[in-house]
Design a protein around this motif. Structure first.
Motif, PDB file in Angstrom:
ATOM      1  N   UNK A  84       0.836  -1.195   0.000  1.00 26.88           N
ATOM      2  CA  UNK A  84       0.000   0.000   0.000  1.00 26.88           C
ATOM      3  C   UNK A  84       0.871   1.245   0.000  1.00 26.88           C
ATOM      4  N   UNK A  85       0.248   2.407  -0.116  1.00 26.14           N
ATOM      5  CA  UNK A  85       1.000   3.650  -0.025  1.00 26.14           C
ATOM      6  C   UNK A  85       1.606   3.832   1.365  1.00 26.14           C
ATOM      7  N   UNK A  86       0.932   3.304   2.396  1.00 30.24           N
ATOM      8  CA  UNK A  86       1.509   3.360   3.744  1.00 30.24           C
ATOM      9  C   UNK A  86       2.826   2.579   3.793  1.00 30.24           C
ATOM     10  N   UNK A  87       2.889   1.466   3.082  1.00 26.90           N
ATOM     11  CA  UNK A  87       4.146   0.706   3.000  1.00 26.90           C
ATOM     12  C   UNK A  87       5.222   1.528   2.302  1.00 26.90           C
ATOM     13  N   UNK A  88       4.842   2.234   1.245  1.00 27.56           N
ATOM     14  CA  UNK A  88       5.816   3.060   0.529  1.00 27.56           C
ATOM     15  C   UNK A  88       6.328   4.194   1.416  1.00 27.56           C
ATOM     16  N   UNK A  89       5.433   4.789   2.208  1.00 26.87           N
ATOM     17  CA  UNK A  89       5.844   5.847   3.128  1.00 26.87           C
ATOM     18  C   UNK A  89       6.852   5.325   4.143  1.00 26.87           C
ATOM     19  N   UNK A  90       6.640   4.108   4.608  1.00 28.03           N
ATOM     20  CA  UNK A  90       7.567   3.511   5.574  1.00 28.03           C
ATOM     21  C   UNK A  90       8.928   3.266   4.927  1.00 28.03           C
ATOM     22  N   UNK A  91       8.945   2.790   3.692  1.00 32.95           N
ATOM     23  CA  UNK A  91      10.209   2.569   2.984  1.00 32.95           C
ATOM     24  C   UNK A  91      10.975   3.880   2.852  1.00 32.95           C
ATOM     25  N   UNK A  92      10.285   4.945   2.458  1.00 35.35           N
ATOM     26  CA  UNK A  92      10.930   6.248   2.310  1.00 35.35           C
ATOM     27  C   UNK A  92      11.480   6.723   3.647  1.00 35.35           C
ATOM     28  N   UNK A  93      10.730   6.518   4.717  1.00 35.85           N
ATOM     29  CA  UNK A  93      11.176   6.955   6.040  1.00 35.85           C
ATOM     30  C   UNK A  93      12.456   6.242   6.454  1.00 35.85           C
ATOM     31  N   UNK A  94      12.534   4.934   6.209  1.00 31.63           N
ATOM     32  CA  UNK A  94      13.730   4.175   6.558  1.00 31.63           C
ATOM     33  C   UNK A  94      14.922   4.657   5.739  1.00 31.63           C
ATOM     34  N   UNK A  95      14.709   4.897   4.446  1.00 33.45           N
ATOM     35  CA  UNK A  95      15.801   5.354   3.586  1.00 33.45           C
ATOM     36  C   UNK A  95      16.281   6.744   4.015  1.00 33.45           C
ATOM     37  N   UNK A  96      15.351   7.631   4.338  1.00 32.51           N
ATOM     38  CA  UNK A  96      15.748   8.974   4.774  1.00 32.51           C
ATOM     39  C   UNK A  96      16.551   8.914   6.070  1.00 32.51           C
ATOM     40  N   UNK A  97      16.179   8.010   6.943  1.00 37.53           N
ATOM     41  CA  UNK A  97      16.915   7.855   8.193  1.00 37.53           C
ATOM     42  C   UNK A  97      18.327   7.336   7.942  1.00 37.53           C
ATOM     43  N   UNK A  98      18.444   6.429   6.960  1.00 38.85           N
ATOM     44  CA  UNK A  98      19.732   5.805   6.668  1.00 38.85           C
ATOM     45  C   UNK A  98      20.610   6.696   5.784  1.00 38.85           C
ATOM     46  N   UNK A  99      19.988   7.504   4.940  1.00 42.47           N
ATOM     47  CA  UNK A  99      20.731   8.307   3.959  1.00 42.47           C
ATOM     48  C   UNK A  99      20.496   9.797   4.184  1.00 42.47           C
ATOM     49  N   UNK A 100      20.402  10.198   5.437  1.00 45.32           N
ATOM     50  CA  UNK A 100      20.041  11.580   5.762  1.00 45.32           C
ATOM     51  C   UNK A 100      21.015  12.586   5.167  1.00 45.32           C
ATOM     52  N   UNK A 101      22.299  12.238   5.093  1.00 46.44           N
ATOM     53  CA  UNK A 101      23.301  13.163   4.554  1.00 46.44           C
ATOM     54  C   UNK A 101      23.037  13.525   3.107  1.00 46.44           C
ATOM     55  N   UNK A 102      22.413  12.595   2.358  1.00 47.26           N
ATOM     56  CA  UNK A 102      22.164  12.844   0.932  1.00 47.26           C
ATOM     57  C   UNK A 102      21.090  13.879   0.711  1.00 47.26           C
ATOM     58  N   UNK A 103      20.257  14.138   1.738  1.00 46.53           N
ATOM     59  CA  UNK A 103      19.190  15.139   1.581  1.00 46.53           C
ATOM     60  C   UNK A 103      19.655  16.530   2.000  1.00 46.53           C
ATOM     61  N   UNK A 104      20.847  16.653   2.571  1.00 43.27           N
ATOM     62  CA  UNK A 104      21.305  17.932   3.066  1.00 43.27           C
ATOM     63  C   UNK A 104      21.877  18.789   1.933  1.00 43.27           C
TER      64      UNK A 104
END
Length: 286
Positions: free
Chosen positions: A266-286
């Motif tokens: 579901x889209x809720x699953x996709x939101x969770x995937x994005x959240x995990x990636x952002x937590x792991x790759x936070x430097x890439x969003x800076x």
């Protein structure tokens, strides 16, 4: 019986082993960053070029190759179930990568069929992982799944089992394709800016297999996702074992993260995937 087959370095051993076992000459070719032929290949008479429609995202390019080479090319749509076959080329499909079936594939070709004497497959002994994961989840039956996949290796030609035919006849393909596209586009809207994989969404975009997320340190990200029970595969470790494998293909094995987008999510699953990636790759969003 072609005299020679050209195969991409970036392909699983299931194809390579069949070619090796056939006694037919073969040669690897490299891809560029767009997952297209890095150098021109001109198959001679009675030679074949096999091109993979990677992740269901290279349909336009596969169509161009099919128009150019016709019956000298095999379009491998095992990762692109919803892509239409080209009427001039040979095209193969693998429903197992998209749906819960134990066996079976499709071949589209203008060559006359030679199906006489080919027995029908039986699949009842390879269905326990399909039934079990419905109640206990896919991870609980992963080893059983691997056993079922191994049982298919080296098997002689069979017609698709009645079980697979019945399941495939029951599916709402339009709904499945739309769910995959919805999930893919959601991930792309959040991850495109840090994704090193080239993605072009055009009129041929249809029900892709996964969302290919290529990032430095992809191997550690895969471990993080699996630790969060977001199960991602690795395509394909055996590629790195091949002689003179190009750097691009080697990096794809390590750093490509195939994010799941199939119809179970579901889209809720996709939101969770994005959240995990952002937590792991936070430097890439800076």
């Amino acid at each position: 019986r072609p005299s020679k087959i050209y195969l991409p370095y970036y392909i699983c051993d299931s194809i390579v082993n069949v070619v090796k076992g056939s006694g037919i000459a073969w040669e690897f070719y490299a891809l560029d960053k767009n997952m297209e032929l890095s150098q021109p290949i001109e198959p001679q008479q009675n030679e074949l070029l096999l091109y993979v429609n990677y992740f269901g995202l290279k349909t336009s390019y596969a169509d161009k190759l099919a128009s150019r080479f016709g019956r000298s090319i095999v379009i491998d749509n095992s990762q692109a179930f919803f892509a239409d076959p080209d009427p001039h080329a040979h095209t193969i499909y693998s429903p197992r990568k998209f749906f819960g079936v134990p066996d079976g594939g499709y071949l589209y070709t203008d060559l006359p069929p030679d199906a006489d004497g080919i027995p029908e497959d039986t699949a009842v002994d390879r269905c326990s992982h399909l039934l079990g994961r419905t109640e206990a989840g896919s991870q609980a039956y992963y080893s059983t799944y691997r056993e079922a996949e191994s049982a298919l290796e080296g098997r002689p030609m069979r017609k698709m089992s009645r079980i697979s035919k019945r399941i495939l006849a029951s599916l709402d393909y339009e709904s499945i394709a739309l769910k995959r596209e919805r999930n893919f586009l959601f991930l792309h809207s959040h991850l495109a800016l840090i994704n090193n994989f080239s993605i072009e969404i055009d009129a041929t975009f249809r029900g892709p297999m996964i969302y290919p997320f290529l990032v430095d340190g992809g191997a550690s990200l895969k471990e993080k996702l699996i630790g969060e029970e977001i199960y991602v595969a690795t395509y394909w470790n055996e590629v790195k074992m091949r002689e003179e494998v190009p750097a691009l293909e080697s990096s794809l094995v390590d750093d490509l993260v195939p994010l799941p987008i199939d119809q179970r999510y579901t889209l809720a699953d996709m939101q969770r995937i994005v959240a995990v990636i952002k937590d792991c790759c936070s430097d890439d969003w800076e």
